[in-house]
Design a protein around this motif. Sequence first.
Motif, PDB file in Angstrom:
ATOM      1  N   ASP A  15      26.757  42.767  42.703  1.00 39.38           N
ATOM      2  CA  ASP A  15      26.714  43.533  41.458  1.00 39.38           C
ATOM      3  C   ASP A  15      28.018  44.313  41.309  1.00 39.38           C
ATOM      4  O   ASP A  15      28.143  45.447  41.787  1.00 39.38           O
ATOM      5  N   ILE A  16      28.974  43.702  40.650  1.00 37.70           N
ATOM      6  CA  ILE A  16      30.296  44.316  40.525  1.00 37.70           C
ATOM      7  C   ILE A  16      30.253  45.563  39.647  1.00 37.70           C
ATOM      8  O   ILE A  16      30.989  46.517  39.889  1.00 37.70           O
ATOM      9  N   ASP A  17      29.363  45.602  38.658  1.00 34.98           N
ATOM     10  CA  ASP A  17      29.247  46.791  37.805  1.00 34.98           C
ATOM     11  C   ASP A  17      28.802  48.001  38.619  1.00 34.98           C
ATOM     12  O   ASP A  17      29.356  49.093  38.477  1.00 34.98           O
ATOM     13  N   ALA A  18      27.785  47.821  39.475  1.00 33.29           N
ATOM     14  CA  ALA A  18      27.307  48.926  40.315  1.00 33.29           C
ATOM     15  C   ALA A  18      28.390  49.367  41.297  1.00 33.29           C
ATOM     16  O   ALA A  18      28.557  50.561  41.547  1.00 33.29           O
ATOM     17  N   ALA A  19      29.142  48.426  41.843  1.00 31.63           N
ATOM     18  CA  ALA A  19      30.209  48.772  42.784  1.00 31.63           C
ATOM     19  C   ALA A  19      31.327  49.538  42.085  1.00 31.63           C
ATOM     20  O   ALA A  19      31.839  50.522  42.630  1.00 31.63           O
ATOM     21  N   ARG A  51      35.230  30.472  41.498  1.00 28.66           N
ATOM     22  CA  ARG A  51      35.201  31.274  40.274  1.00 28.66           C
ATOM     23  C   ARG A  51      34.792  32.670  40.709  1.00 28.66           C
ATOM     24  O   ARG A  51      33.695  32.871  41.230  1.00 28.66           O
ATOM     25  N   VAL A  52      35.688  33.616  40.514  1.00 26.85           N
ATOM     26  CA  VAL A  52      35.515  34.969  41.025  1.00 26.85           C
ATOM     27  C   VAL A  52      35.869  35.962  39.928  1.00 26.85           C
ATOM     28  O   VAL A  52      36.811  35.746  39.170  1.00 26.85           O
ATOM     29  N   GLU A  53      35.123  37.050  39.856  1.00 28.91           N
ATOM     30  CA  GLU A  53      35.539  38.184  39.030  1.00 28.91           C
ATOM     31  C   GLU A  53      35.991  39.267  39.997  1.00 28.91           C
ATOM     32  O   GLU A  53      35.289  39.569  40.961  1.00 28.91           O
ATOM     33  N   ILE A  54      37.166  39.840  39.731  1.00 28.29           N
ATOM     34  CA  ILE A  54      37.652  40.931  40.577  1.00 28.29           C
ATOM     35  C   ILE A  54      37.798  42.202  39.752  1.00 28.29           C
ATOM     36  O   ILE A  54      38.012  42.154  38.540  1.00 28.29           O
ATOM     37  N   SER A  69      35.174  41.937  44.615  1.00 29.68           N
ATOM     38  CA  SER A  69      35.082  40.547  44.175  1.00 29.68           C
ATOM     39  C   SER A  69      33.625  40.126  44.079  1.00 29.68           C
ATOM     40  O   SER A  69      32.837  40.394  44.985  1.00 29.68           O
ATOM     41  N   ARG A  70      33.297  39.448  42.979  1.00 35.10           N
ATOM     42  CA  ARG A  70      31.972  38.825  42.831  1.00 35.10           C
ATOM     43  C   ARG A  70      32.200  37.324  42.674  1.00 35.10           C
ATOM     44  O   ARG A  70      32.849  36.883  41.731  1.00 35.10           O
ATOM     45  N   PHE A  71      31.684  36.538  43.609  1.00 34.35           N
ATOM     46  CA  PHE A  71      31.848  35.090  43.575  1.00 34.35           C
ATOM     47  C   PHE A  71      30.749  34.464  42.733  1.00 34.35           C
ATOM     48  O   PHE A  71      29.571  34.593  43.061  1.00 34.35           O
ATOM     49  N   ASP A  72      31.142  33.785  41.657  1.00 31.79           N
ATOM     50  CA  ASP A  72      30.193  33.004  40.865  1.00 31.79           C
ATOM     51  C   ASP A  72      30.062  31.606  41.460  1.00 31.79           C
ATOM     52  O   ASP A  72      29.027  30.975  41.340  1.00 31.79           O
TER      53      ASP A  72
END
Length: 149
Positions: A15-19, A51-54, A69-72
């Motif tokens: 959960d990148i938003d919470a982090a 596919r990653v969101e950083i 980093s969140r790995f999709d």
Amino acid sequence: MTVKRMDNVGIVVEDIDAAVEFFTELGLTLEGRMPIEDEWAGRVTGIRGQRVEIAMMRTPDGHSRIELSRFDAPAVASDHRTAPVNSLGYLRVMFTVEDIDDTLARLRKLGATLVDEVVNYEDIYRLCYIRGPEGILIGLAQQLEQQNS
């Protein structure tokens, strides 16, 4: 040749938003957030087709960063989030804070839990470990004022 500086520490999260919210409350600033999907990234990490969101978070002094980093894709390979402090590998990041009690109160509202207790180390530091979102282990240190005799 010597190292010029430490650029960042990477933390993989679900959960990148919470982090981002947690590290913002801690006092870091979100520098930027973006997807990484290009083939060059797989050549760096050894994970082709990633596919990653950083999200890059900067400390107030501007010298250090946390790369969230969140790995999709691909699926996460292993999970070390609840490993105890004597586990092998990278474990925690330590931050110096102005007021450890205030910091704990603010982070507890976001689900942070104290690992054990806040301790006084030789009247130099107050120290503790906390678990943040997804069990991320964070160290907090408050330098105590030195009294002149």
